[in-house]
Motif scaffolding. Structure first.
Motif, PDB file in Angstrom:
ATOM      1  N   GLY A   1       6.741  -2.177  -7.432  1.00  0.00           N
ATOM      2  CA  GLY A   1       6.236  -2.011  -6.074  1.00  0.00           C
ATOM      3  C   GLY A   1       5.886  -3.332  -5.416  1.00  0.00           C
ATOM      4  N   VAL A   2       5.302  -4.250  -6.188  1.00  0.00           N
ATOM      5  CA  VAL A   2       4.971  -5.574  -5.640  1.00  0.00           C
ATOM      6  C   VAL A   2       6.239  -6.317  -5.227  1.00  0.00           C
ATOM      7  CG1 VAL A   2       3.963  -7.827  -6.147  1.00  0.00           C
ATOM      8  CG2 VAL A   2       2.817  -5.746  -6.927  1.00  0.00           C
ATOM      9  N   LEU A   3       7.258  -6.292  -6.082  1.00  0.00           N
ATOM     10  CA  LEU A   3       8.512  -6.971  -5.735  1.00  0.00           C
ATOM     11  C   LEU A   3       9.188  -6.295  -4.546  1.00  0.00           C
ATOM     12  CD1 LEU A   3      10.160  -7.957  -9.136  1.00  0.00           C
ATOM     13  CD2 LEU A   3       8.684  -9.290  -7.623  1.00  0.00           C
ATOM     14  N   GLY A   4       9.080  -4.967  -4.463  1.00  0.00           N
ATOM     15  CA  GLY A   4       9.623  -4.279  -3.302  1.00  0.00           C
ATOM     16  C   GLY A   4       8.942  -4.717  -2.019  1.00  0.00           C
ATOM     17  N   ALA A   5       7.620  -4.867  -2.061  1.00  0.00           N
ATOM     18  CA  ALA A   5       6.887  -5.340  -0.885  1.00  0.00           C
ATOM     19  C   ALA A   5       7.164  -6.815  -0.613  1.00  0.00           C
ATOM     20  CB  ALA A   5       5.388  -5.113  -1.086  1.00  0.00           C
ATOM     21  N   ALA A   6       7.410  -7.596  -1.667  1.00  0.00           N
ATOM     22  CA  ALA A   6       7.695  -9.023  -1.497  1.00  0.00           C
ATOM     23  C   ALA A   6       9.037  -9.261  -0.818  1.00  0.00           C
ATOM     24  CB  ALA A   6       7.669  -9.722  -2.854  1.00  0.00           C
ATOM     25  N   THR A   7       9.875  -8.226  -0.737  1.00  0.00           N
ATOM     26  CA  THR A   7      11.144  -8.355  -0.022  1.00  0.00           C
ATOM     27  C   THR A   7      10.919  -8.538   1.465  1.00  0.00           C
ATOM     28  OG1 THR A   7      12.118  -6.876  -1.670  1.00  0.00           O
ATOM     29  CG2 THR A   7      13.390  -7.247   0.321  1.00  0.00           C
ATOM     30  N   VAL A   8       9.794  -8.037   1.967  1.00  0.00           N
ATOM     31  CA  VAL A   8       9.531  -8.040   3.413  1.00  0.00           C
ATOM     32  C   VAL A   8       9.527  -9.446   4.018  1.00  0.00           C
ATOM     33  CG1 VAL A   8       7.810  -7.458   5.165  1.00  0.00           C
ATOM     34  CG2 VAL A   8       8.345  -5.831   3.343  1.00  0.00           C
TER      35      VAL A   8
ATOM     36  N   ILE B   1      10.674   2.813   0.512  1.00  0.00           N
ATOM     37  CA  ILE B   1       9.422   3.116  -0.187  1.00  0.00           C
ATOM     38  C   ILE B   1       9.701   3.942  -1.437  1.00  0.00           C
ATOM     39  CG2 ILE B   1       7.220   4.339  -0.017  1.00  0.00           C
ATOM     40  CD1 ILE B   1       7.158   3.625   2.940  1.00  0.00           C
ATOM     41  N   VAL B   2      10.573   4.949  -1.305  1.00  0.00           N
ATOM     42  CA  VAL B   2      10.891   5.824  -2.434  1.00  0.00           C
ATOM     43  C   VAL B   2      11.551   5.031  -3.564  1.00  0.00           C
ATOM     44  CG1 VAL B   2      12.343   7.748  -3.182  1.00  0.00           C
ATOM     45  CG2 VAL B   2      11.041   7.921  -1.052  1.00  0.00           C
ATOM     46  N   TRP B   3      12.521   4.172  -3.225  1.00  0.00           N
ATOM     47  CA  TRP B   3      13.285   3.467  -4.256  1.00  0.00           C
ATOM     48  C   TRP B   3      12.517   2.305  -4.861  1.00  0.00           C
ATOM     49  CZ3 TRP B   3      16.931   5.946  -6.423  1.00  0.00           C
ATOM     50  CH2 TRP B   3      17.732   6.847  -5.700  1.00  0.00           C
ATOM     51  N   THR B   4      11.637   1.672  -4.084  1.00  0.00           N
ATOM     52  CA  THR B   4      10.919   0.500  -4.596  1.00  0.00           C
ATOM     53  C   THR B   4       9.517   0.830  -5.073  1.00  0.00           C
ATOM     54  OG1 THR B   4      10.132  -0.098  -2.373  1.00  0.00           O
ATOM     55  CG2 THR B   4      12.230  -1.030  -3.077  1.00  0.00           C
TER      56      THR B   4
ATOM     57  N   LEU C   1       0.825  -1.207   0.000  1.00  0.00           N
ATOM     58  CA  LEU C   1       0.000   0.000   0.000  1.00  0.00           C
ATOM     59  C   LEU C   1       0.859   1.256   0.000  1.00  0.00           C
ATOM     60  CD1 LEU C   1      -2.858  -0.956   2.491  1.00  0.00           C
ATOM     61  CD2 LEU C   1      -3.099  -0.465   0.053  1.00  0.00           C
ATOM     62  N   ALA C   2       1.891   1.260   0.833  1.00  0.00           N
ATOM     63  CA  ALA C   2       2.772   2.430   0.900  1.00  0.00           C
ATOM     64  C   ALA C   2       3.408   2.705  -0.448  1.00  0.00           C
ATOM     65  CB  ALA C   2       3.844   2.209   1.967  1.00  0.00           C
ATOM     66  N   ARG C   3       3.841   1.661  -1.132  1.00  0.00           N
ATOM     67  CA  ARG C   3       4.508   1.824  -2.424  1.00  0.00           C
ATOM     68  C   ARG C   3       3.528   2.204  -3.523  1.00  0.00           C
ATOM     69  NH1 ARG C   3       7.149  -0.800   1.048  1.00  0.00           N
ATOM     70  NH2 ARG C   3       9.418  -1.137   0.950  1.00  0.00           N
ATOM     71  N   LEU C   4       2.334   1.626  -3.499  1.00  0.00           N
ATOM     72  CA  LEU C   4       1.349   1.958  -4.528  1.00  0.00           C
ATOM     73  C   LEU C   4       0.853   3.391  -4.378  1.00  0.00           C
ATOM     74  CD1 LEU C   4      -0.814  -1.298  -4.732  1.00  0.00           C
ATOM     75  CD2 LEU C   4       1.007  -0.542  -6.270  1.00  0.00           C
ATOM     76  N   ILE C   5       0.633   3.820  -3.133  1.00  0.00           N
ATOM     77  CA  ILE C   5       0.175   5.197  -2.915  1.00  0.00           C
ATOM     78  C   ILE C   5       1.249   6.189  -3.349  1.00  0.00           C
ATOM     79  CG2 ILE C   5      -0.442   6.879  -1.132  1.00  0.00           C
ATOM     80  CD1 ILE C   5      -1.785   4.566   0.388  1.00  0.00           C
TER      81      ILE C   5
END
Length: 354
Positions: A145-152, A183-186, A62-66
């Protein structure tokens, strides 16, 4: 699963479709498909903490998509990450070529078709997405953004295995999910988020291989290394040394563990050699990895971007490069600073929908 979080996901998805019409429809659908795959993997691999990790994944997403949606509707890519514009052009050029249409034999075509040089793999990723959904920079950005969140969830796995502490894993996952720089980079169409994802994937596979040898783990490790060298080739050397060191030291010195690590190294070496990684990496180092070239590139970017950063720096010598590291790292992790927000406000333009 937190129902309010799910509702918020649907609200953001609807906002994407309305505020970014018509690109938002394909972007939202791509996010839904990719996110469903990630959630399925989390449920299969992390049964004990699956609910917590799914919530962290959705929160990070959500943070990345927003953030990405704000960049898209206010046209802020030139300010936050101008490389996204180049990737969009190269991806469109590849999509056209793969569709069997004629394209001009110009600089962008040569750059899109290149299989060496800095970041050549990014154009292939964007081109593949465009070939499926059409030219849609928001969709490509949302995929990142999805791959950035999938890092978690992978960060959680690594931290818990290394420190043998569940609480450490949870805190690490939370920090990666919500740390502003991540968030900014991913959250943009930039290769940095994909590199972070591949680095963490490689670390996770190394830890899993040391516990139990599986060809799937070895394949994913080779895949992550191939991805890293296609996006930022010099990081490949650091990762390769780290992997060899981790397999030599190991978490266990039993005969079975040693055999697993040796077998994995042999397969990885053969795989990378088969794909020509070693040869390409060596040629790219000879061409790009010299301080004079880095200084020319850095100086041009500092002046053309009119950022005011690094105007007096000189990284053409080893001493100059070392002296630039502290301020460079500070900008990487914390920029933009509050006193730079006046320039930020000047770049904002209202979207057509408003």
């Amino acid at each position: 699963m937190n129902k309010r979080l799910v509702v918020l996901c649907f609200i953001v998805g609807i906002a994407m479709m309305i505020l970014a019409f018509p690109e938002g429809f394909a972007a939202a659908l791509l996010v839904l498909v990719c996110s469903s795959i990630v959630i399925f993997i989390i449920r299969q691999q992390f049964k004990e903490d699956s609910d917590y990790l799914i919530q962290m994944f959705l929160l990070a997403l959500l943070a990345r998509l927003i953030f990405g949606l704000l960049i898209h509707i206010f046209d802020l890519r030139a300010f936050f990450g101008g490389d996204a514009i180049t990737y969009d052009i190269l991806g469109e050029r590849l999509m056209t070529i793969w569709s069997g249409q004629q394209v001009p034999n110009d600089y962008f075509t040569k750059l899109a078709l290149a299989t060496s040089g800095p970041g050549w793999g990014m154009s292939k990723i964007v081109g593949g997405i465009y070939f499926i959904v059409g030219r849609n920079i928001l969709a490509a950005q949302s995929f990142c953004g999805v791959l950035g969140a999938a890092t978690v969830p992978m960060i959680y796995s690594c931290a818990r295995k290394i420190f043998n502490n569940r609480r450490v894993g949870q805190i690490s996952a939370l920090l990666v999910a919500l740390y502003p720089a991540f968030i900014v980079w991913t959250g943009q169409l930039l290769k940095d988020g994909l590199i972070i994802f591949l680095l963490v994937l490689a670390m996770t596979m190394v830890l899993l291989i040391q516990e139990k040898f599986r060809y799937t783990y070895v394949f994913l490790l080779i895949f992550s290394l191939l991805g890293i060298i296609s996006l930022r080739f010099y990081i490949f050397y650091m990762v390769a040394v780290a992997i060899v060191g981790a397999f030599i030291v190991g978490i266990s010195n039993s005969p079975q563990s040693i055999m697993r690590r040796v077998g994995a190294l042999v397969i990885i070496g053969i795989g990378l050699t088969y794909f020509g990684v070693i040869k390409n990496a060596g040629s790219e180092v000879d061409e790009y990895a010299n301080l004079d070239r880095i200084e020319r590139s850095r100086s041009y970017l500092a002046s053309s971007a009119d950022s005011g950063f690094g105007g007096n720096l000189d990284v053409s010598t080893t001493g100059g490069a070392l002296a630039a590291l502290p301020i460079g790292f500070a900008y990487l992790m914390f920029a933009p600073f509050p006193w730079e927000m006046s320039n930020f406000r000047q770049t904002i333009t209202l979207p057509e929908i408003l």
